[in-house]
Design an enzyme around this catalytic site. Structure first.
Site, PDB file in Angstrom:
ATOM      1  N   MET A  22       0.720  -1.084   0.062  1.00 13.30           N
ATOM      2  CA  MET A  22      -0.031  -0.076  -0.154  1.00 13.30           C
ATOM      3  C   MET A  22       0.926   1.075   0.124  1.00 13.30           C
ATOM      4  SD  MET A  22      -3.142  -1.018   2.582  1.00 13.30           S
ATOM      5  CE  MET A  22      -4.003   0.244   2.233  1.00 13.30           C
ATOM      6  N   HIS A  23       0.336   2.453  -0.442  1.00 16.37           N
ATOM      7  CA  HIS A  23       0.791   3.797  -0.183  1.00 16.37           C
ATOM      8  C   HIS A  23       1.926   4.268  -0.935  1.00 16.37           C
ATOM      9  CE1 HIS A  23      -1.268   2.904   3.795  1.00 16.37           C
ATOM     10  NE2 HIS A  23      -0.251   2.347   4.259  1.00 16.37           N
ATOM     11  N   ASP A  75      -2.668  -4.866   0.556  1.00 16.59           N
ATOM     12  CA  ASP A  75      -2.138  -5.734   1.077  1.00 16.59           C
ATOM     13  C   ASP A  75      -2.434  -5.903   2.744  1.00 16.59           C
ATOM     14  OD1 ASP A  75      -0.167  -3.888   2.181  1.00 16.59           O
ATOM     15  OD2 ASP A  75       1.456  -5.240   1.345  1.00 16.59           O
TER      16      ASP A  75
END
Length: 515
Positions: free
Chosen positions: A83-84, A243
């Protein structure tokens, strides 16, 4: 009726995992392909999206080559991903610069500015229900605007890592609601971009991609992707999820009351929620889950297994030598040593703030410590205290979540779940039955096959999909251990508050800050 098969792709930080799964839940073929991570400056972390795609191509060709499944029976592909991360795309949808990853720490100044602009933490929570953490995508967009304005001007859209791979397979851009939740610019209550916050900080709303639910059809495998990967053209491609969220779906956590505990390098505690809750003080990460109408509470401790590994590398050299001499696995030897101590580690308490802390204390100044050492303390006590201290930190996160729904049981995964002693500690300290689940080792890729299966009509919803997950081990609380753990946990909870002024003073003087 012919069997149906699904493909799950997990775009991790160290590699891409591809699995081919039959609708009963059996993993038919699996492949993991690694790729590099780059640190051009201290605290920075980047990857080339082309490396992800090359790894996925190799992985897909590998699993297709390992099986004789007719591709007409593959009914869906979906994704999990780190992520991110910020993947900036230009007008031709080409990657502008290397992706800036979740573990990149360059954006704290931008995150602080966004929070201030929103009216402080309380104001920010009204927009997104989440803090603007340095790992989130939001600060990275501001950093690009400020530090690389020529690249910001080229950017017509950004996506997260797994969304770039979905684009490469389907030719369609978008992001799902769980990954969007981790950007810091998403209204998680209404499952849409926070246009108000985006406007307030002066970003271009047009660079924010369309939002899908994880089970939505996002496109189909294109002819060009089919030629590269070996997949059949036209296979349905579903949106997938971030995730941290979708790996808990893969482990069977889609109903309230089940606490997911992951002891990896970091520690994650999570619970699925069937309605929206406010996030008091922003202590947790409150994300949209992988199906409309579901949310997820997540709390991350920064050095769970990381603390245990530090202890192994720094203070267990003798055990490493035994392991190298063929006397057993070093972690098994550490567990055998810890078992020689008693619950509560004979009064030794370890605080696992080796990298600062995120939850329940968002404090970069916090540092690890051993409390209660005496001349009678043994190596066994100290070893056990590290395992217990990590578990206490996870218990604190779960206590916050208990305000939403009472916990009924724990599904545990990650490296720590391999230890029977550590599972017993979790059962005793949480006072809950602890289970390991059949699909835990497949991580987010297994959650990806579930959302693909729901999208493709294999299952009607995620609750039905999780029926393919089965318990592997059960660990029940030992009542004889409970008093020792209650007292030790109470002492652990007092340590941070008592030492907070010391941590802040130490940070101002540079103590415990490393080089």
């Amino acid at each position: 009726m012919a069997k149906r098969y699904l493909i799950g792709l997990d775009i991790g930080t160290s590699g891409a995992k591809c699995i081919l799964v039959e609708e009963s839940g059996e993993v038919v073929a699996s492949s993991t392909q690694e790729y590099p991570l780059f640190t051009p400056r201290p605290g920075w972390a980047e990857q080339n999206p082309s490396d992800w795609w090359d790894a996925v191509v190799r992985g897909l060709r590998s699993i297709l080559g390992k099986s004789d499944v007719p591709q007409e029976q593959i009914v869906g592909v979906s994704f999990s991903g780190q992520m991110h991360g910020l993947v900036a795309l230009d007008k031709d949808h080409a990657v502008i610069r290397p992706a800036i990853l979740w573990c990149d720490g360059r954006t704290q100044r931008q995150c602080d500015w966004i929070t201030e602009k929103a009216g402080g933490l309380e104001g920010l929570l009204r927009y997104t229900n989440n803090q603007m953490l340095a790992g989130y995508t939001g600060g990275k967009i501001l950093w690009l605007q400020e530090e690389e304005p020529e690249n910001y001007e080229k950017m017509v859209c950004f996506v997260c890592p797994k969304d770039y791979i979905r684009f490469k397979l389907s030719g369609e851009l978008g992001i799902d609601a769980s990954d969007a939740s981790g950007t810091g610019f998403f209204n998680t209550r209404e499952r849409r971009w926070s246009d108000e916050l985006i406007s307030l900080v002066g970003l271009d709303r047009r660079v924010f991609p369309e939002v899908l639910e994880s089970t939505d059809l996002a496109g189909r495998v294109t002819r060009a992707a089919a030629e590269e990967t070996g997949l059949r053209e036209g296979i349905p491609v579903f949106a997938g999820g971030g995730d941290a969220v979708i790996q808990t779906t893969g482990a069977g956590l889609v109903k309230p009351g089940v606490v997911g505990v992951v002891i990896g390098t970091a520690g994650n505690v999570s619970m699925a929620l069937d309605r929206y809750f406010d996030n008091p003080a922003g202590a947790l990460q409150m994300f949209c889950n992988n199906e409309a109408g579901l949310w997820q509470a997540i709390g991350c401790t920064l050095a769970a297994g990381g603390s245990y590994r530090w202890y192994r590398d720094t203070l267990c050299e003798h055990l490493k030598e035994l392991a190298n001499a063929g006397k057993g696995n070093v972690y098994d030897l550490m567990g055998d040593l810890a078992a020689q101590s008693r619950p509560g580690a004979n009064g030794v308490v370890f605080a696992p703030y080796m990298s600062g802390e995120r939850c329940p204390y968002p404090d970069p100044n916090a540092r690890g410590l051993f409390y209660g050492l005496s001349l009678s303390s043994t190596r066994a006590d100290i070893t056990r205290s590290v395992m217990e201290g990590v578990t206490y930190s996870l218990k604190q996160v779960a206590d916050i979540m208990a305000k939403f729904y009472p916990a009924e049981k724990i599904y545990t995964s990650g490296g720590g779940s391999a230890s029977a002693l550590w599972r017993q500690m979790q059962a005793d300290i949480f006072d809950l039955p602890v289970y390991t689940m059949s699909a835990a080792s497949e991580g987010g890729a297994y959650g990806a096959i579930m959302v693909a299966g729901v999208g493709a009509g294999v299952w009607k919803d995620l609750e039905e999909a999780t029926g393919i997950v089965r318990p592997v081990t059960e660990t029940l609380p030992n009542r004889e251990n409970q008093k020792a753990y209650r007292d030790a946990y109470a002492m652990y909870c007092e340590l941070y508050q008592a030492l907070k002024p010391v941590y802040d003073k130490g940070a101002s003087l540079g103590f415990g800050m490393g080089e």
